[in-house]
Design a protein around this motif. Structure first.
Motif, mmCIF file in Angstrom:
data_model
loop_
_atom_site.group_PDB
_atom_site.id
_atom_site.type_symbol
_atom_site.label_atom_id
_atom_site.label_comp_id
_atom_site.label_asym_id
_atom_site.label_seq_id
_atom_site.Cartn_x
_atom_site.Cartn_y
_atom_site.Cartn_z
ATOM 1 N N ASP A 104 -4.036 1.792 -3.623
ATOM 2 C CA ASP A 104 -4.194 1.994 -2.082
ATOM 3 C C ASP A 104 -2.952 1.543 -1.352
ATOM 4 O O ASP A 104 -2.692 1.507 0.071
ATOM 5 N N GLY A 105 -1.757 1.631 -2.008
ATOM 6 C CA GLY A 105 -0.493 1.250 -1.665
ATOM 7 C C GLY A 105 0.010 -0.068 -1.921
ATOM 8 O O GLY A 105 -0.598 -0.735 -2.726
ATOM 9 N N GLU A 108 1.091 -4.054 -2.391
ATOM 10 C CA GLU A 108 0.216 -5.392 -2.450
ATOM 11 C C GLU A 108 1.166 -6.328 -1.797
ATOM 12 O O GLU A 108 2.138 -6.780 -2.385
ATOM 13 N N LYS A 125 -2.782 -8.897 5.752
ATOM 14 C CA LYS A 125 -2.749 -7.764 4.851
ATOM 15 C C LYS A 125 -3.337 -6.339 5.760
ATOM 16 O O LYS A 125 -2.854 -5.428 5.422
ATOM 17 N N LYS A 167 -1.435 -3.079 6.570
ATOM 18 C CA LYS A 167 -1.931 -1.785 6.090
ATOM 19 C C LYS A 167 -2.154 -0.665 7.387
ATOM 20 O O LYS A 167 -1.895 0.187 7.331
ATOM 21 N N ARG A 168 -2.585 -1.168 8.487
ATOM 22 C CA ARG A 168 -2.586 -0.583 9.563
ATOM 23 C C ARG A 168 -1.337 0.224 10.030
ATOM 24 O O ARG A 168 -1.163 1.092 10.386
ATOM 25 N N LEU A 202 1.382 0.452 8.436
ATOM 26 C CA LEU A 202 1.864 1.304 7.364
ATOM 27 C C LEU A 202 1.257 2.577 7.340
ATOM 28 O O LEU A 202 1.984 3.724 7.370
ATOM 29 N N ASP A 203 0.034 2.352 7.685
ATOM 30 C CA ASP A 203 -0.884 3.843 7.581
ATOM 31 C C ASP A 203 -0.332 4.807 9.006
ATOM 32 O O ASP A 203 -0.220 5.894 8.754
ATOM 33 N N SER A 250 3.145 5.910 8.533
ATOM 34 C CA SER A 250 3.522 6.908 7.317
ATOM 35 C C SER A 250 3.542 8.459 7.618
ATOM 36 O O SER A 250 3.986 9.292 7.013
ATOM 37 N N THR A 256 -2.480 -0.024 16.804
ATOM 38 C CA THR A 256 -3.058 -0.968 15.616
ATOM 39 C C THR A 256 -3.553 -2.165 16.070
ATOM 40 O O THR A 256 -4.284 -2.878 15.339
ATOM 41 N N SER A 288 6.464 -6.970 10.844
ATOM 42 C CA SER A 288 5.788 -6.188 9.855
ATOM 43 C C SER A 288 6.645 -5.176 9.361
ATOM 44 O O SER A 288 6.623 -4.609 8.163
#
Length: 92
Positions: A5-6, A8, A26, A30-31, A33-34, A37, A51, A61
């Protein structure tokens, strides 16, 4: 460390030791990075809008992503404002 999932992200030391803080960071990471991307330029305000991460947290981040080997570009657009984009991912 990468998972299916990317990456850790490790938020287990110091002020980040509380489990609830680890989950929040975390999820926020993730939000961001998503969102980033897609390699589009965004201000911290736009990252916040998309986000829910406060601008200071979004900035932090992006620094964390750099420390994990991502390339995050920054350009000055005037009036003290910068835009950021993810332009490279870590080599595996």
């Amino acid at each position: 460390m990468m998972s299916n999932d990317g990456p850790e992200f490790d938020f287990t030391s110091g002020a980040f030791a509380a489990k609830s803080t680890q989950r929040r960071l975390k999820g926020q990471m993730k939000r961001i990075l998503d969102l980033m991307s897609d390699h589009r330029w965004r201000t911290l305000s736009r990252i916040h809008d998309k986000t829910g991460a406060p601008e200071a947290s979004a900035s932090s981040s992006l620094r964390t992503l750099r420390s994990y080997g991502y390339t995050v570009d920054r350009k000055y657009v005037g009036g003290g404002l910068h835009k950021y984009k993810l332009s490279g991912e870590p080599d595996e």
